[in-house]
Scaffold this motif. Structure first.
Motif, PDB file in Angstrom:
ATOM      1  N   GLN A   1      51.288  33.781  46.549  1.00 50.80           N
ATOM      2  CA  GLN A   1      49.929  34.222  46.873  1.00 50.80           C
ATOM      3  C   GLN A   1      49.724  35.681  46.487  1.00 50.80           C
ATOM      4  O   GLN A   1      48.653  36.065  46.021  1.00 50.80           O
TER       5      GLN A   1
ATOM      6  N   LYS B   1      48.092  36.596  43.308  1.00 54.95           N
ATOM      7  CA  LYS B   1      46.663  36.287  43.153  1.00 54.95           C
ATOM      8  C   LYS B   1      45.811  37.344  43.866  1.00 54.95           C
ATOM      9  O   LYS B   1      45.025  38.035  43.259  1.00 54.95           O
ATOM     10  N   TYR B   2      45.937  37.400  45.169  1.00 50.38           N
ATOM     11  CA  TYR B   2      45.273  38.405  46.005  1.00 50.38           C
ATOM     12  C   TYR B   2      45.932  38.355  47.374  1.00 50.38           C
ATOM     13  O   TYR B   2      46.532  37.358  47.752  1.00 50.38           O
TER      14      TYR B   2
END
Length: 130
Positions: free
Chosen positions: A84, A87-88
């Motif tokens: 994660q 991604k952000y």
């Protein structure tokens, strides 16, 4: 591996000297309104064991919001966080929509024990009670 160890106190007093320094800094720089029940400083953790900066080992009875069901540093959770993080890291759902929240809401709506599934809406909220 901390997860295979038992609780053990090695300092003469609790908190130990290294933990006391950090607790003193907390008292100096963090407002009292951000309370803390136990005078324990976490340095490392695995499973249900917490290690403080002095090497004392504690059984984590409360688990924390993020680890209650899986333990500290669970390999599957660590891998998911790493994935994660590419991604952000943070997106407040009331500011931007993200698929994870929506997919979880969908799954919970589908398994909700109600007759009119099409009318189920899900709101996720963390509640902390003392």
């Amino acid at each position: 591996m901390l997860s295979t160890k038992l609780p053990k106190i090695i300092t003469k007093q609790l908190p130990g000297p290294k933990a006391n320094i950090i607790l003193s800094e907390r008292k100096k720089y963090v407002p009292n309104s951000v309370g803390c029940i136990y005078p324990v400083v976490i340095e490392n953790s695995e499973g249900a064991i917490i290690q403080d900066p002095d090497g004392n080992l504690f059984l984590d009875w409360v688990g924390g919001v993020g680890v209650l069901n899986v333990g500290h540093t669970n390999p599957r959770v660590v891998e998911a966080v790493k994935k994660q993080s590419e991604k952000y890291l943070h997106g407040m759902f009331n500011i931007v929509t993200h698929k994870g929240y929506t997919k979880l809401a969908q799954k919970l709506a589908e398994i909700a024990p109600v007759k009119k599934k099409k009318e189920v809406k899900v709101f996720l909220q963390i509640v902390v009670r003392k």
